[in-house]
Design a protein around this motif. Structure first.
Motif, mmCIF file in Angstrom:
data_model
loop_
_atom_site.group_PDB
_atom_site.id
_atom_site.type_symbol
_atom_site.label_atom_id
_atom_site.label_comp_id
_atom_site.label_asym_id
_atom_site.label_seq_id
_atom_site.Cartn_x
_atom_site.Cartn_y
_atom_site.Cartn_z
ATOM 1 N N GLU A 178 -2.447 -5.209 15.269
ATOM 2 C CA GLU A 178 -3.548 -4.554 14.561
ATOM 3 C C GLU A 178 -3.219 -3.095 14.272
ATOM 4 O O GLU A 178 -3.517 -2.576 13.189
ATOM 5 C CB GLU A 178 -4.833 -4.661 15.393
ATOM 6 N N ALA A 179 -2.591 -2.422 15.245
ATOM 7 C CA ALA A 179 -2.252 -1.009 15.050
ATOM 8 C C ALA A 179 -1.219 -0.837 13.948
ATOM 9 O O ALA A 179 -1.333 0.061 13.094
ATOM 10 C CB ALA A 179 -1.729 -0.413 16.365
ATOM 11 N N VAL A 180 -0.201 -1.691 13.945
ATOM 12 C CA VAL A 180 0.820 -1.633 12.892
ATOM 13 C C VAL A 180 0.197 -1.908 11.534
ATOM 14 O O VAL A 180 0.492 -1.221 10.540
ATOM 15 C CB VAL A 180 1.962 -2.628 13.187
ATOM 16 N N LYS A 181 -0.668 -2.903 11.476
ATOM 17 C CA LYS A 181 -1.338 -3.254 10.218
ATOM 18 C C LYS A 181 -2.144 -2.072 9.688
ATOM 19 O O LYS A 181 -2.075 -1.741 8.488
ATOM 20 C CB LYS A 181 -2.242 -4.455 10.458
ATOM 21 N N GLN A 182 -2.910 -1.430 10.568
ATOM 22 C CA GLN A 182 -3.726 -0.284 10.142
ATOM 23 C C GLN A 182 -2.852 0.881 9.697
ATOM 24 O O GLN A 182 -3.124 1.531 8.683
ATOM 25 C CB GLN A 182 -4.634 0.158 11.289
ATOM 26 N N ALA A 183 -1.782 1.163 10.474
ATOM 27 C CA ALA A 183 -0.917 2.302 10.148
ATOM 28 C C ALA A 183 -0.182 2.077 8.831
ATOM 29 O O ALA A 183 -0.022 3.001 8.019
ATOM 30 C CB ALA A 183 0.077 2.535 11.283
ATOM 31 N N GLN A 184 0.273 0.853 8.603
ATOM 32 C CA GLN A 184 0.966 0.549 7.356
ATOM 33 C C GLN A 184 0.030 0.653 6.156
ATOM 34 O O GLN A 184 0.411 1.164 5.096
ATOM 35 C CB GLN A 184 1.577 -0.851 7.432
ATOM 36 N N ALA A 185 -1.190 0.182 6.326
ATOM 37 C CA ALA A 185 -2.168 0.285 5.244
ATOM 38 C C ALA A 185 -2.474 1.745 4.940
ATOM 39 O O ALA A 185 -2.613 2.140 3.765
ATOM 40 C CB ALA A 185 -3.449 -0.456 5.641
ATOM 41 N N CYS A 186 -2.568 2.539 5.996
ATOM 42 C CA CYS A 186 -2.824 3.974 5.803
ATOM 43 C C CYS A 186 -1.661 4.645 5.075
ATOM 44 O O CYS A 186 -1.868 5.449 4.171
ATOM 45 C CB CYS A 186 -3.057 4.630 7.164
ATOM 46 N N TRP A 187 -0.441 4.293 5.472
ATOM 47 C CA TRP A 187 0.745 4.876 4.842
ATOM 48 C C TRP A 187 0.800 4.507 3.352
ATOM 49 O O TRP A 187 1.111 5.345 2.504
ATOM 50 C CB TRP A 187 1.985 4.384 5.569
ATOM 51 N N GLN A 242 -0.926 12.098 12.330
ATOM 52 C CA GLN A 242 -2.230 12.214 12.985
ATOM 53 C C GLN A 242 -2.981 10.886 12.972
ATOM 54 O O GLN A 242 -3.683 10.541 13.923
ATOM 55 C CB GLN A 242 -3.065 13.300 12.305
ATOM 56 N N GLU A 243 -2.814 10.141 11.894
ATOM 57 C CA GLU A 243 -3.484 8.852 11.813
ATOM 58 C C GLU A 243 -2.910 7.871 12.839
ATOM 59 O O GLU A 243 -3.656 7.097 13.454
ATOM 60 C CB GLU A 243 -3.317 8.276 10.399
ATOM 61 N N ILE A 244 -1.605 7.927 13.052
ATOM 62 C CA ILE A 244 -0.991 7.065 14.060
ATOM 63 C C ILE A 244 -1.513 7.411 15.452
ATOM 64 O O ILE A 244 -1.775 6.527 16.272
ATOM 65 C CB ILE A 244 0.546 7.185 14.014
ATOM 66 N N ILE A 245 -1.675 8.699 15.716
ATOM 67 C CA ILE A 245 -2.224 9.141 16.998
ATOM 68 C C ILE A 245 -3.606 8.521 17.209
ATOM 69 O O ILE A 245 -3.916 7.990 18.280
ATOM 70 C CB ILE A 245 -2.312 10.667 17.067
ATOM 71 N N LYS A 246 -4.451 8.588 16.179
ATOM 72 C CA LYS A 246 -5.801 8.021 16.284
ATOM 73 C C LYS A 246 -5.752 6.510 16.521
ATOM 74 O O LYS A 246 -6.487 5.973 17.349
ATOM 75 C CB LYS A 246 -6.590 8.316 15.000
ATOM 76 N N ILE A 247 -4.887 5.836 15.776
ATOM 77 C CA ILE A 247 -4.782 4.383 15.895
ATOM 78 C C ILE A 247 -4.293 3.996 17.293
ATOM 79 O O ILE A 247 -4.814 3.072 17.922
ATOM 80 C CB ILE A 247 -3.838 3.822 14.813
ATOM 81 N N LEU A 248 -3.287 4.729 17.800
ATOM 82 C CA LEU A 248 -2.752 4.434 19.121
ATOM 83 C C LEU A 248 -3.802 4.662 20.207
ATOM 84 O O LEU A 248 -3.951 3.852 21.124
ATOM 85 C CB LEU A 248 -1.526 5.311 19.402
ATOM 86 N N VAL A 272 10.103 5.623 7.062
ATOM 87 C CA VAL A 272 8.836 5.953 7.717
ATOM 88 C C VAL A 272 8.116 4.684 8.143
ATOM 89 O O VAL A 272 7.568 4.601 9.252
ATOM 90 C CB VAL A 272 7.942 6.801 6.784
ATOM 91 N N TYR A 273 8.150 3.703 7.295
ATOM 92 C CA TYR A 273 7.533 2.404 7.596
ATOM 93 C C TYR A 273 8.142 1.811 8.876
ATOM 94 O O TYR A 273 7.435 1.339 9.770
ATOM 95 C CB TYR A 273 7.752 1.471 6.403
ATOM 96 N N THR A 274 9.460 1.852 8.964
ATOM 97 C CA THR A 274 10.153 1.332 10.146
ATOM 98 C C THR A 274 9.809 2.138 11.390
ATOM 99 O O THR A 274 9.605 1.582 12.480
ATOM 100 C CB THR A 274 11.680 1.356 9.920
ATOM 101 N N LYS A 275 9.739 3.456 11.233
ATOM 102 C CA LYS A 275 9.441 4.325 12.376
ATOM 103 C C LYS A 275 8.010 4.114 12.861
ATOM 104 O O LYS A 275 7.745 4.209 14.069
ATOM 105 C CB LYS A 275 9.666 5.781 11.986
ATOM 106 N N ILE A 276 7.099 3.828 11.959
ATOM 107 C CA ILE A 276 5.713 3.532 12.358
ATOM 108 C C ILE A 276 5.692 2.351 13.328
ATOM 109 O O ILE A 276 5.046 2.398 14.378
ATOM 110 C CB ILE A 276 4.848 3.220 11.116
ATOM 111 N N ILE A 277 6.406 1.295 12.958
ATOM 112 C CA ILE A 277 6.458 0.103 13.814
ATOM 113 C C ILE A 277 7.085 0.440 15.164
ATOM 114 O O ILE A 277 6.594 0.029 16.222
ATOM 115 C CB ILE A 277 7.255 -1.013 13.121
ATOM 116 N N GLU A 278 8.162 1.232 15.136
ATOM 117 C CA GLU A 278 8.855 1.581 16.384
ATOM 118 C C GLU A 278 7.961 2.394 17.311
ATOM 119 O O GLU A 278 7.884 2.124 18.514
ATOM 120 C CB GLU A 278 10.128 2.376 16.061
#
Length: 343
Positions: free
Chosen positions: A109-118, A162-168, A265-271
């Protein structure tokens, strides 16, 4: 050792008697004086050895104190009602399996949200800089526009971070609440029945677990392992991708490099997301395992103690008392050596 001490004193008394006698030659008397001098280092060594043994005996007395403490704790543990422990164990074993599934769900769910945001963040950038009339992709951002483009890229990357921080934090809060509902601290109700040594060890171990859970689920950076720390510290996750795209040695930025930047960036989000959440899930699993281990050990102890007969308990207490008497005799003997005057 007292026999040796008595022997030294007998030698000294014999020397004193010989020196007072008028029937012995001066040569023999000088030999007696030399003998007494040679015995003094032996007496000093005996005292030093006694002092060392005195210190070493403390460990033996401590072990007997521990054995007696265990002996007193046995009937307390044997009488503890364990219905609640069995309920806790059943729940913990279920959640030990479920927590990994929860972590996987949170990661997806977190990856899905972060990718959609990106994707959402990049759409206006692509439309402005790379999609011209007729939706034909432009190939270059020239040097005249590079400064403005650079400012926008840095802004969107910071926003994504910042969005990744919120999602995490939102994802970890779900796991943290799950752990809180397990009431791992209930274990302290049973720690108090253990002997002092086992009680202190259990308290230290469990407090360490609870403090680590609180620290890691409240912070994404300071209490993270080295890998996670490098991923989140100082906006580093996307720094290599940004540096590649905005390379100062190149005046222009083409569409291919921008696509590579998006992918990195997409790959780093997942990592980042997978690393942080996996680290916390592993901690949660390890913590549950430690509490399960305590409960199972407690129940195993209780079962063994309940099988003991009064004769066994009396025999154990008699053995402890007997060993203590033996050590006390040795200690008294050593005290006599330490208190003995010199010659």
């Amino acid at each position: 050792m007292n026999d040796h001490l008595k022997s030294f004193y007998k030698i000294n008394q014999s020397v004193e008697q010989l020196l007072k006698s008028k029937h012995h030659s001066s040569e023999v008397k000088q030999s007696a004086i030399n003998l007494r001098k040679s015995m003094q280092p032996c007496l000093a060594e005996l005292r030093q050895s006694a002092a060392r043994i005195k210190d070493l005996l403390k460990a033996g007395f401590d072990d007997l104190d521990h054995a007696e403490d265990v002996w007193h704790s046995k009937p307390k543990i044997a009488r503890v009602a364990t219905d609640e422990i069995w309920q806790q164990l059943e729940q913990l074993r279920k959640d030990h399996c479920g927590i990994r599934l929860l972590g996987s769900q949170c990661k997806r769910e977190a990856v899905k949200q972060a990718q959609a945001c990106w994707k959402q963040i990049l759409e206006p950038i692509e439309a402005k800089w790379f999609l011209g009339q007729g939706s034909q992709a432009q190939t270059i951002v020239g040097k005249d526009n590079k400064n403005n483009f650079t400012m926008e890229i840095r802004s969107v990357v910071a926003s994504q971070f910042q969005e990744i921080i919120k999602i995490l934090k939102k994802s970890l809060d779900i796991v943290y609440k799950k752990l809180a509902n397990l009431h791992l601290d209930y274990v302290f109700q049973y720690v108090i029945f253990l002997d002092k040594r086992a009680r202190d060890q259990a308290r230290t171990r469990i407090n360490l677990i609870l403090n680590e859970i609180n620290a890691k689920f409240r912070s994404l950076i300071l209490h993270s392992p080295c890998q996670s720390r490098n991923l989140l510290e100082f906006n580093n996750p996307f720094k290599p991708a940004v540096q590649f795209l905005l390379n100062p040695h190149y005046n222009d930025i083409d569409w291919q490099n921008f696509c590579r930047f998006k992918k990195e960036v997409y790959t780093k989000i997942i990592e980042v997301i997978n690393t942080i959440i996996e680290d916390r899930i592993n901690l949660a699993i390890k913590s549950i395992e430690q509490v399960i281990l305590f409960y199972t050990d407690f129940l195993e102890r209780q079962y063994r103690y309940q099988q003991e007969t009064p004769q066994q308990r009396n025999a154990e207490k008699a053995w402890i008392d007997q060993q203590r008497q033996q050590l006390e005799r040795v200690s008294s003997s050593i005290d006599a050596i330490l208190a003995a005057p010199g010659f």
